[in-house]
Design a protein around this motif. Sequence first.
Motif, short mmCIF file in Angstrom:
data_model
loop_
_atom_site.label_atom_id
_atom_site.label_comp_id
_atom_site.label_asym_id
_atom_site.label_seq_id
_atom_site.Cartn_x
_atom_site.Cartn_y
_atom_site.Cartn_z
N ARG A 184 -2.24 0.61 -4.66
CA ARG A 184 -3.21 1.35 -5.44
C ARG A 184 -3.92 0.49 -6.47
O ARG A 184 -5.13 0.54 -6.61
CB ARG A 184 -2.52 2.52 -6.13
N THR A 222 -7.95 1.26 -11.77
CA THR A 222 -8.05 2.30 -10.76
C THR A 222 -8.65 1.75 -9.46
O THR A 222 -9.31 0.73 -9.46
CB THR A 222 -8.95 3.42 -11.27
N LEU A 223 -8.41 2.44 -8.40
CA LEU A 223 -8.94 2.05 -7.10
C LEU A 223 -9.70 3.26 -6.56
O LEU A 223 -9.12 4.33 -6.39
CB LEU A 223 -7.79 1.68 -6.18
N MET A 224 -11.00 3.09 -6.32
CA MET A 224 -11.79 4.24 -5.90
C MET A 224 -11.33 4.75 -4.52
O MET A 224 -10.81 3.98 -3.72
CB MET A 224 -13.27 3.90 -5.88
N PRO A 225 -11.54 6.04 -4.26
CA PRO A 225 -10.98 6.64 -3.05
C PRO A 225 -11.36 5.92 -1.75
O PRO A 225 -10.52 5.77 -0.87
CB PRO A 225 -11.54 8.06 -3.05
N LEU A 278 -11.71 2.91 -1.18
CA LEU A 278 -10.95 1.67 -0.98
C LEU A 278 -9.49 1.93 -0.68
O LEU A 278 -8.75 1.01 -0.34
CB LEU A 278 -11.05 0.78 -2.22
N GLN A 279 -9.06 3.19 -0.84
CA GLN A 279 -7.64 3.48 -0.58
C GLN A 279 -7.43 3.68 0.91
O GLN A 279 -7.41 4.80 1.40
CB GLN A 279 -7.21 4.74 -1.33
#
Lengths: 413, 269
Positions: free
Chosen positions: B65, B119-122, B124-125
Amino acid sequence: MSADKKENIRPVRVLQWKYKEGFIISFGLLLSGFAIEYLSGSVKIKTGWPVNIYCGIIFILLLAFINYYYRGRQIVKWLSGKYASVSIISTFSLLVLLIGFIPQNNGYVYTTVGRLGLTQLTSSWPFFIILIYFLFVLGLVILRKLIPLKRKNAGFLLNHTGLWIIVFSTGLGNGDLQRLVMETKVDNTVWHAFDRNNRIYEMPLAIKLIKFNIEAYNPRIAVVDKLTGKIAGTNSKNIATIEQGKQIRFSGFNVKINEFYKDSYWFENSYIPVNNVGAAPAALISVVNTNYGDTIEGWITSGSFKLRAQSLLLDEKHLLIMLPPEPKRFSSEVQIYTKSGLSKKAAIEVNKPYKIMGWNLYQLSYNEKMGKWSDISIIELVRDPWLPVVYAGVFLLIAGAAFMFWQGKRILE
Amino acid sequence: MIWTNFPLVARIIISLWIIAIIAYVLPWKRKIFTFLGNVFTVIGIMSLMIFILFLWIDLQRPPLRTLGETRLWYSFFLPLIGFITYLRWKYKWFLSYSLGMAILFLIINYYHPGTFDKTLMPALQSPWFIPHVIVYIFSYALLAASSLVAIKGLYQHYSKKSGTDTLFLADNLVYIGFAFLTLGLLFGALWAKAAWGHYWTWDPKETWAFLTWLGYLIYIHLRNFHPKKIRFQLWILALAFVILLICWFGINYLPSAQNSVHTYNSNVE
């Protein structure tokens, strides 16, 4: 090819064609593509099932026929040789270079540039013609190495066939590819979707939005310059994520988060945790100014569409602000109905499309103004029946890449 | 709280890998040094793998994450791929280089624990994120090395020295780099299908990545067909790297890239 005519007398002399002829042919095709584009507009034929599969089969049969009967001809040798290969790769690269430099859009532009198809090259005649010639040359190259099958050609064949299948099936499948957008609303069952040109389609399935949700990370707070609004100082140390009870050292200020609510609303003289539409994250913060030793306490919030953002004045130059929380997860909880009477609950999330009846459902968008309280969710519906063929090509190419890694460049004799 | 153990683990792994690098670059050609280097490299990789596994169990989610967590994966995969490449191709310098990069990532994690909560934007998840980025990092590292070799080759050529051996080295680098470049491109396409609905949308970054790929494709073909035309090929190799750089950095400044999903210029305020 027009050059075939020259070949009806059995040639004794060797065909002297090299790069010059290779570039004359591929540039000729490119220029005639632009001419057709200028005179007649972009490629409007979007051949879907079953016409595309017939065209595909005819094309493959043509390649096989040429390879079987005319394999020994000079022109066919030339077409499946180095000069034709390099010239078509270069010409194709030039076309891709144009795509890389000229902004591409879907709208038709009434200028010379637009009429030449330069602003929508991937659906233009030059692109179409060059791709067919590319597939023709690459197809002949593959057939020449494929028959007779030799073990040492394995890597070559994996790479070239993989690429050929990808380009071929992407091209043919384009006519069957459907990318539609459906705007779903809480408690409404929607049976129709739109394409890019706003044409309406009745769908074999319907979607009812139960709830749209954004899960967010805890927001960050930052010390900013009061005048410029930029983060104070040159390093990124003046920004940190909020957590209940956390103590943060910014340059010149020690900050403590006394209270933090993810969803809250202003009530009388403080923020209280609520779960209403328009709630926003808020924090009660005490700040010690390390230069003067005095303490300030106050609420800050990043605000929402209903609540105004609130910051804390630290001294004559600095403000403490809360940045809007960054999304961690977008998801739509939906009920899906089909014409056959099926009813299914599903969750659609970014990066986790939901598959049903050959359709992939994607979380595309929402009402950004309302954020997590959005009562609409925009779902993209994609149907691509050729995908397995494209993926077969992709996996051949992956195998080819692994082969290439292992084999490397064979030292030339 | 497995993260609290990280400084100790990181110190051990960094020491192991530094010893390995020293063993590899020592001027005395003794088998024992190489063997020691291999042992230390492998112990380091295994230790990091065990740490990641414990972290995974502890967090009850894959540690993908935060940026700090992704750096852990870099530090794990770089030496791993470097070691496999070394086993196959015996490029010690390349293994040392990947160990050095891995150490760098561990040091960043060591000194900036604050970045763990980035944070990791959605979008990129995705399980494709790590393989996509890692193979690209590798490919770019190899291709960068190949153009350095090309520049050396051009210098040799213009000062009338033989550059044939230089080109052989460049060829191998390009071949391995191109294999990784192909994988990166394809992983990206598979990811795009899951995240954006289609595997290829001519997004400017995709276009330029494809151009980079085509550039090296032309080099490989020319090299194969005309092994004697050295000067021209050296220039092509140098030029292909320019396209790679446009794809990597220059993309943000191109007029055609205004709506790219790959320009991560997220301006705070």
